[in-house]
Design an enzyme around this catalytic site. Structure first.
Site, PDB file in Angstrom:
ATOM      1  CG  ASP A  87      -2.042  -1.023   1.132  1.00  0.00           C
ATOM      2  OD1 ASP A  87      -1.993  -1.866   0.221  1.00  0.00           O
ATOM      3  OD2 ASP A  87      -2.942  -1.001   1.982  1.00  0.00           O
ATOM      4  CG  ASP A 107      -6.632  -0.153   0.608  1.00  0.00           C
ATOM      5  OD1 ASP A 107      -7.004  -1.329   0.701  1.00  0.00           O
ATOM      6  OD2 ASP A 107      -6.935   0.728   1.443  1.00  0.00           O
ATOM      7  CG  HIS A 111     -11.063   0.608  -0.981  1.00  0.00           C
ATOM      8  ND1 HIS A 111     -10.981  -0.717  -0.638  1.00  0.00           N
ATOM      9  CD2 HIS A 111     -10.347   1.281  -0.019  1.00  0.00           C
ATOM     10  CE1 HIS A 111     -10.248  -0.847   0.456  1.00  0.00           C
ATOM     11  NE2 HIS A 111      -9.839   0.337   0.845  1.00  0.00           N
ATOM     12  CB  SER A 147     -13.218   0.631   4.935  1.00  0.00           C
ATOM     13  OG  SER A 147     -12.700   1.345   3.818  1.00  0.00           O
ATOM     14  CG  HIS A 195      -8.713   4.972   2.003  1.00  0.00           C
ATOM     15  ND1 HIS A 195      -9.744   4.779   2.896  1.00  0.00           N
ATOM     16  CD2 HIS A 195      -8.136   3.762   1.829  1.00  0.00           C
ATOM     17  CE1 HIS A 195      -9.776   3.510   3.259  1.00  0.00           C
ATOM     18  NE2 HIS A 195      -8.826   2.856   2.608  1.00  0.00           N
ATOM     19  CE  LYS A 197      -4.105  -4.204   1.174  1.00  0.00           C
ATOM     20  NZ  LYS A 197      -4.882  -3.071   1.661  1.00  0.00           N
ATOM     21  CD  GLU A 199     -10.961  -2.571   5.141  1.00  0.00           C
ATOM     22  OE1 GLU A 199     -10.687  -2.747   3.931  1.00  0.00           O
ATOM     23  OE2 GLU A 199     -10.940  -1.459   5.680  1.00  0.00           O
ATOM     24  CB  ALA A 225      -0.624   1.948   8.066  1.00  0.00           C
ATOM     25  CB  CYS A 282      -2.347  -2.874   4.994  1.00  0.00           C
ATOM     26  SG  CYS A 282      -4.058  -2.288   4.812  1.00  0.00           S
TER      27      CYS A 282
HETATM   28 ZN    ZN Z   1      -8.653   0.810   2.493  1.00  0.00          ZN
END
Ligand code: ZN
Length: 200
Positions: free
Chosen positions: A3, A45, A47, A53, A64, A89, A96, A124, A128
């Site tokens: 990420d 990430d 989304h 989330s 985000h 992902k 999530e 982070a 993750c």
């Molecule tokens: Zn996320």
């Protein structure tokens, strides 16, 4: 590489303090792995706009890393090689995925590439990086967390520290980017040592 995206770096939608500082060190690791013909995997990430989330969907995070938006791009200075393996992902609105293994084919790809040991860094630490590390251990991989290549959100001040403690308790090791570079550089110079388990 977990990420390392614009939205998680200063100026992003879910900025992590000093998140961008991991980039130069990760680049050194990426370069060393490529030189040694070792595989590098980039988890991101990714989304949909209505991801569960997000706060407006009842989640805990500001929107985000919405797929296809600038915030979801890898940090512009991250050296993502042409044709790199990218694992997306959190692509389903209703689930999530902090871990790069969740709902992805990462485990299959690692196994196919013959990977038994990983060096992991990114963002982070307390979400993750933590969950990806734990799933990697569950998948039977030897896990080295690059402690100078991670940064945490730290909603509570000691979240990152607790995350690292948990990962280490479950069997991961802490290493530095220099350890990783030294190890794989050495592995190139003496191919016969590759079959042995590298020691830090
Ligand atoms: Zn996320």
């Amino acid at each position: 590489m977990v990420d390392v995206q614009r939205d998680f770096c200063p100026g992003g939608a879910l900025a992590i303090k000093d998140g961008d500082r991991v980039v130069p060190k990760l680049n050194r690791v990426i370069r060393a792995f490529l030189m040694a013909s070792l595989p590098v995997f980039f988890v991101r990430d990714w989304h949909p706009r209505n991801h569960m989330s997000f706060k407006d969907q009842g989640g805990i995070w500001p929107p985000h890393c919405v797929k296809g938006t600038p915030g979801a791009e890898f940090h512009p200075r991250l050296k993502v090689p042409l044709g790199a393996v990218v694992i997306s992902k959190g692509t389903e609105a209703r689930s999530e995925a902090y871990s790069g293994f969740q709902g992805t084919d990462l485990e299959k790809r690692l196994k196919k590439a013959g990977v038994r040991e990983i060096f992991l860094g990114g963002l982070a630490t307390d979400y993750c990086v933590k969950e990806t590390s734990l799933d990697a251990l569950d998948a039977g991989l030897k896990v080295n967390v690059l402690e100078d290549c991670i940064k945490g959100v730290n909603l509570r001040a000691d979240d990152s520290e607790l995350a690292l403690q948990k990962i280490v308790t479950k069997g991961a090791r802490l290493a530095t980017s220099s350890d990783a570079v030294r190890l794989v550089t050495h592995a190139v110079k003496t191919p016969s040592s590759r079959s042995k388990r590298p020691r830090l």
